[in-house]
Design a protein around this motif. Structure first.
Motif: not given
Length: 230
Positions: A145-152
């Motif tokens: 899959h296409n993935l997006l990781f965002v830490t915030y």
């Protein structure tokens, strides 16, 4: 089911699970880390630990960390390549009945040993793998899959920010997982996307003062498993 789920991958090494799978774990791990690899510690668990040397699991997982595909003959020289690139590598073996039989934990650190980043992956057979842990947070993705990781920073409105921006670009979120760390006040969003996240959109997320890191990973296609002309 794809034909490669039946036949297995074209690869270097004797075992689709212990060699090709290990290379994919290493490759996905360095994609998640998304920084130059300078120092890495790898723990091979259970079957990986017991038979990995004979199957070249250590060379394969290191080759993947260095960006080599499963069919790249240079996997056999991955230790030499790491030395040439100045990558400090250490392997350990361990038995843990609570972990998957074919499991590896990969810890990336700065050269001085600070800021450890831990990725845990498993090989489930036939060259297929899953990343199941990132810095202690349980995750589940396989590179399909296409993935997006965002830490915030864990503040109100962050999920709305991400979802609204993706929706405005016509990018559908197939799955989302949120983990929070009460000790640090940080959070991580892991999203499976139907379309890749464009670079300019990732930069938009990075520009937010509450965002600490953004990583995008496009799904692995057959180009990772089969040699093609660049």
């Amino acid at each position: 089911m794809a034909i490669f789920d039946v036949m297995g991958p074209i690869m270097i090494g004797p075992s689709s699970s212990h060699t090709a799978g290990a290379a994919k774990i290493g490759y996905l791990a360095q994609r998640v880390y998304d920084k130059p690899v300078r120092r890495v510690r790898i723990i091979l668990y259970n079957s990986f630990a017991e038979t990995g040397r004979g199957h070249g699991t250590d060379k394969a997982i290191l080759g993947g960390i260095l960006g080599l595909r499963v069919d790249d003959p240079r996997i056999k020289q991955s230790y030499d390549i790491a030395a040439q690139e100045g990558v400090d590598v250490a392997f350990e073996q361990a038995i843990d009945p609570e972990k998957h039989p074919n499991c590896a934990s990969i810890t990336f650190t700065d050269p001085d040993g600070d800021h450890p980043f831990v990725v845990e992956g498993i090989s489930v057979g036939g060259g297929s793998v899953k990343i199941v842990g990132i810095n202690g947070a349980r995750v589940d993705f396989s590179g399909k899959h296409n993935l997006l990781f965002v830490t915030y920073r864990d503040v109100p409105g962050m999920m709305a920010l991400l979802g609204d921006a993706l929706g405005a670009r016509g990018i559908n979120v197939a799955y989302a997982q949120i983990s929070r760390d009460k000790n640090t006040g940080g959070a991580m969003a892991i999203m499976k996307l139907d379309q890749p996240c464009p670079g300019d959109l990732a930069d938009y997320f990075r520009s937010n003062t509450d965002v600490t890191d953004v990583v995008t990973i496009n799904k692995l296609g057959n180009e990772y498993e089969r040699a093609e002309e660049d």
